[in-house]
Write a protein that holds these residues in place. Sequence first.
Motif, mmCIF file in Angstrom:
data_model
loop_
_atom_site.group_PDB
_atom_site.id
_atom_site.type_symbol
_atom_site.label_atom_id
_atom_site.label_comp_id
_atom_site.label_asym_id
_atom_site.label_seq_id
_atom_site.Cartn_x
_atom_site.Cartn_y
_atom_site.Cartn_z
ATOM 1 N N TYR A 189 4.336 5.547 -5.379
ATOM 2 C CA TYR A 189 4.472 5.397 -6.831
ATOM 3 C C TYR A 189 3.632 6.428 -7.580
ATOM 4 N N LEU B 169 2.514 1.700 -3.400
ATOM 5 C CA LEU B 169 1.567 2.257 -4.372
ATOM 6 C C LEU B 169 1.382 3.752 -4.146
ATOM 7 N N CYS C 160 0.833 -1.214 0.000
ATOM 8 C CA CYS C 160 0.000 0.000 0.000
ATOM 9 C C CYS C 160 0.861 1.255 0.000
#
Length: 440
Positions: free
Chosen positions: A140, A137, A134
């Motif tokens: 990212y 992400l 998580c």
Amino acid sequence: MEPRRQMGVAATMAVVTGESIALGIFLTPATMAKSLGSPLLLAAVWCGMAVVALCGALCYAELAVRFPHAGGEYVYLREGYGGRVAFLYGWMSAAVMDPGVAAALAVGAVPYVQSLEGLSSHAARFLPALFLLCLGLLNYIGTRLSSRVMATANLLKIAVLFALVGWAFVSGHASMGNLLPLASRRPGSEAWFAAIAGATVNAFFSFGGWWEAGKLAGEVREPRRTLPVAFVGGVLVVTSVYLAVSFAFLCVVPMERIVSNTAFVAQFGSVLFGPAGGKVLSGCVLLSVAGGLMAMTMAAPRVYFAMARDGAFFPVFGRIHPRFGTPANAVLLQTAMAMLALCFGAFDRILAYVIFSAVCFLALSAASLFRLKRPVDRWWYPAAPVVFLTGSGVIALLVLLHNPLPALVGVAVVLSGGLLRRWFTPANLASAEAAEPSLS
């Protein structure tokens, strides 16, 4: 393509406070208090380490302003000592230190989630990986989004910790009389040298992480103004939190009743909140760990990104995502390495082997101030780097004396990176070694 400068003072300071204030705030004070046996000694150790950290923050703020690029210590070591030393630091960070710390924090959060939700041991096994995925992400898809989430989480964490201190006194459960006598050591305290040495090392690593903000300098708005405020202000906030929380703990649970650091959290919670104390404290601990993990996973990939941009690492990790403006591939690498550390399950032991080297790199980075072509013209120079180097030297010596074998093996692991360095663009490395470090 360069990273976008999207981080302001709040987000940058959140990196400083977020990495420092994590799981240790609920465990370290009890360990230190039990071994020292005196509130006055406890305050002296905290304040002494705060001075060392503040001096280090001044040094790192100057370096970050001089070199406002992604990478932090990697950049400072490269500019001060050349590519070989910088690569050894980057190798240690990428292969062991950063994945190990991230994995350790993710695993450390699991028991507190279980106490809140009552998850089965089978389901809990997947939680660390879920946490890391998580956060990967989040980092990212955007620096602005991840920095806002991180800043919010860390500001909330500080507010909760101060609220906890306030409630301890307002509710009447805290008594200043539990601190008396201030100077006298309680029965069962450790011998002087062992107690002070152990408490000093614990305090140093409790403050650890304030330097991570330098790794994000390439994405900070107005770095000349923002970075000094974030470094110095962040360390002062951390100091205030540690002192306030430590003495609130002792005002609620006297030193004589401290059994162990883990039991102490339950003791403190049950006194303040009764039967629900365990869940309340678990929530506070989880918030602290989450904030620290967010800051860590956001800062670490910038080292690999900077190395790749220098031609000292695989070029793919030096690319910026065209849509999100993040070092996306470096984020993926950090996440993958942390997941790998989870698979090995030995990251806590691996970390023990690189702690000594990490302290040495920290000191070397600050010492690069003495190698700048343009001398430092600040009111605190050269006192601040001298104090910080002295403090770091003492810590390194204590670590070495306490457990020399892991320290020496860790040095060997770091030095092994010199062989790996030959794999990356030999022509670039040869030309870099022929050139003098470009000090500013």
